[in-house]
Design an enzyme around this catalytic site. Structure first.
Site, short mmCIF file in Angstrom:
data_model
loop_
_atom_site.label_atom_id
_atom_site.label_comp_id
_atom_site.label_asym_id
_atom_site.label_seq_id
_atom_site.Cartn_x
_atom_site.Cartn_y
_atom_site.Cartn_z
N GLU A 39 -6.41 3.58 -6.02
CA GLU A 39 -7.34 3.72 -5.18
C GLU A 39 -8.10 5.42 -5.84
O GLU A 39 -7.43 6.37 -5.49
CB GLU A 39 -7.59 3.87 -3.64
N ASP A 48 -3.14 4.78 -2.19
CA ASP A 48 -4.21 5.25 -1.56
C ASP A 48 -4.58 6.51 -2.01
O ASP A 48 -3.81 7.34 -1.96
CB ASP A 48 -3.50 5.23 0.10
N HIS A 75 -11.25 -3.32 3.37
CA HIS A 75 -11.06 -3.02 4.57
C HIS A 75 -12.03 -1.78 5.04
O HIS A 75 -11.99 -1.36 6.02
CB HIS A 75 -9.75 -2.86 4.92
N ASP A 76 -12.63 -0.98 3.79
CA ASP A 76 -13.28 -0.04 4.11
C ASP A 76 -14.60 0.10 3.96
O ASP A 76 -15.50 0.89 3.79
CB ASP A 76 -12.89 1.24 3.11
N ASP A 133 0.74 -1.10 0.01
CA ASP A 133 0.08 -0.14 -0.06
C ASP A 133 0.87 1.11 0.07
O ASP A 133 1.86 1.29 0.82
CB ASP A 133 -0.55 -0.06 1.24
#
Ligand code: NOJ
Length: 562
Positions: A257, A200, A333-334, A99
């Site tokens: 993302e 991210d 995870h979000d 990430d």
């Protein structure tokens, strides 16, 4: 013929390290825990692990607030643990994607500690500082985690921008030194032998430099920053520079993302010439109902409708064809757990609907992502008290909407959390039926979902009909059938409100797939397979009924096209 690439053919498995496997009993997952579970992932058959952040961090946002990009978070282990895990993953043929969180750092990063010291500090321009306006914030933007997006720093009497928590100050990408630092750091990790980056909120690195007020939101207090921070004026220039200076020198998987990304923007980020990224995560199918049926902000009690999801995903499938590559995901995870959100987590329907959703997603065109526990059919958690919640987004929203603005009752807010909170996805991985689901010998940092005795990896591995084995088969089929990777997507039965169907056509091999998925718990008419000769690749039912799909039935047929 379409350009072939390993990252188009791969299946990615996302690990949220904090909740995956704790090897030392401190209640927090770690790198050694991941290493120990590599045989499990090898058995599942995935090609790549995307590791949520493992860098040094004070954990205001569970590692998405990085204080040192070249060190490992103390709770997760050491750099030696990382190297061992990387090496062993490679030995097993599994690549590791890191990430990359470079829209912001932690406020405890050395750059920010320097930056806030004085207006003259050499690191001042690494971040976005503004003078107060009328004694208040420079504009009305609301941060993604509630409250103003600006924080006053007493030392110099100026505000800094933080699109997320106030412990996540935004980097100033306008400053070429920031870009040099980020690109050097990325090169350092590439030299270590990692295999890619998940970037991210990369769509937010370029801001409109006039920093205007945003349109007022429903709460009547804050303005919407997204038009000024998402897909900003220089974002493609920055990514092209990153590509030239770093990415193009290695054989990487890159996925951005991309909050607020449109199809037209995605065609630039993930263009087929490869000047930016391989693919992006788009949010339309995640956000649609949040906007239309929200209680407040992203918080909603609504469930998505298949037709809405289908309209969005089909549009992305069709419009990216030949222009850019899709990523495919239903959770991470979000997000809440896929089976609870899009399927049916009632014990009677859980396995059937989880397999149906997996089929529907994995047969589309793009690179599929599996979020840890999705392959077990892990479900949402039921939150009974705010003290059960750990996520800063939930805690801040609760404080703002329930306690401060008194806009929403505690009960409604918790019901919204049950439905869409990020903590649903962050409860520990359920490995077996022993205490704490075999995740830790200590006290887990967040409660284990009480259904771990029924839903766990050990039970799934023993059961040939489990969701795990179904995923294993979907992955194997993708590896064996180029039509699943490269076939052109064509929607079918678009008038149906219950059946999601499509075909995939690979003309050069004369092959065609027919895929049909019933998103409901009632039988639904579907004539797609009647009198059709072909090979059944996968289904969650052993017997079929002509002219019908049974509750949550999914069928995939391979045939040679006429
Ligand atoms: C997106 C990440 O996926 C999320 O977990 C995080 O809170 C924000 N970006 C801020 O880094």
């Amino acid at each position: 013929m379409e350009k072939r690439a390993w990252w188009k053919e791969a299946v990615i498995y996302q690990i949220y390290p904090r909740s995956f496997m704790d090897s030392n009993g401190d209640g927090v997952g770690d790198l050694e825990g991941i290493r120990q579970k590599l045989p499990y992932l090898e058995q599942l058959g995935i090609d790549v692990i995307w590791l949520s952040p493992v860098y040094q961090s004070p954990n205001d946002d569970n590692g998405y607030d990085i204080s040192d990009y070249r060190d490992i978070m103390t709770e997760f282990g050491t750099m030696a643990d990382f190297d061992r895990m990387l090496e062993e993953a490679h030995e097993r043929g599994i690549r590791i994607v890191m990430d990359l969180v470079v829209n912001h750092t932690s406020d405890e990063h050395a750059w920010f500690i320097e930056s806030r010291k004085s207006k003259e500090n050499p690191y001042r321009d690494y971040y976005i500082w503004k003078e107060p306006k009328d004694g208040k914030e420079p504009n009305n933007w609301e941060s993604s985690f509630s409250g103003p997006a600006w924080e006053l720093d007493e030392a110099t009497g100026m505000y800094y921008l933080h699109c997320f928590s106030k412990k996540q100050p935004d980097l100033n990408w306008e400053n070429p030194k920031v870009r040099d630092e980020v690109f050097d750091m990325m090169t350092w990790w590439c030299e270590k032998g990692i295999d890619g980056f998940r970037m991210d909120v990369i769509s937010m690195i370029s801001k409109v430099q006039s920093f205007p007020d945003g349109e007022l939101k429903k709460d009547g207090v804050f303005g919407d920053m997204s038009p000024y921070v998402c897909n900003g004026p220089r974002v493609h220039e920055y990514l092209q520079e990153m590509n030239r200076r770093v990415l193009s020198h290695y054989d990487l998987l890159t996925v951005g993302e991309a909050a607020g990304v449109t199809i037209d923007e995605a065609k630039k980020y993930a263009n087929t010439d490869g000047t930016e990224l391989n693919m992006v995560f788009q949010f339309e199918h995640m956000d649609a109902l949040q906007q239309s049926e929200s209680v407040v902000g992203k918080w909603t009690l609504a469930k998505p409708k298949m037709e809405t999801v289908r309209e969005i995903l089909n549009r992305w499938q069709i419009r990216l064809e030949g222009n850019a590559w899709n990523s495919l995901y239903l959770d991470n995870h979000d997000q809440p757990r896929a089976v609870s959100r899009f399927g049916n987590d009632d014990p009677q329907w859980r396995a059937l609907s989880a397999k149906m959703l997996a089929t529907c997603l994995h047969m589309m065109k793009g690179t599929p992502y599996i979020y840890q526990g999705e392959e077990l059919g892990m479900t949402n958690m039921h939150f009974t008290d705010i003290s059960d919640c750990r996520d800063i987004e939930e805690l801040n929203a609760y404080h703002q909407y329930v306690e401060e603005f008194k806009m929403v009752s505690a009960e409604t807010m918790l019901a919204c959390f049950d439905n869409v909170a990020r903590d649903n996805a962050r409860t520990p991985m359920q490995w077996d039926g022993s205490e704490n689901a075999g995740f830790t010998g200590g006290t887990p940092w967040i409660a284990v979902n009480p259904n771990y005795k029924e839903i766990n990896a050990e039970a799934a591995l023993k059961d040939p009909e489990s969701i795990f084995h179904y995923y294993q088969k979907l992955i194997r089929l993708r590896h064996e059938n180029p039509v699943i990777v490269y076939g052109i997507f064509k929607p079918l039965m678009e008038e149906s409100k219950t059946v999601y169907a499509y075909e995939r056509i690979l003309a050069e091999e004369g092959k065609k797939l027919i895929v049909a998925c019933n998103w409901t718990m009632e039988k639904q008419p579907c004539a797609l397979f009647d009198n059709v000769e072909g090979e059944e690749l996968i289904s969650n039912y052993k017997e079929h009924i002509p002219g019908m799909l049974q509750p949550y039935e999914a069928r995939v047929m391979l045939k040679f096209s006429e």
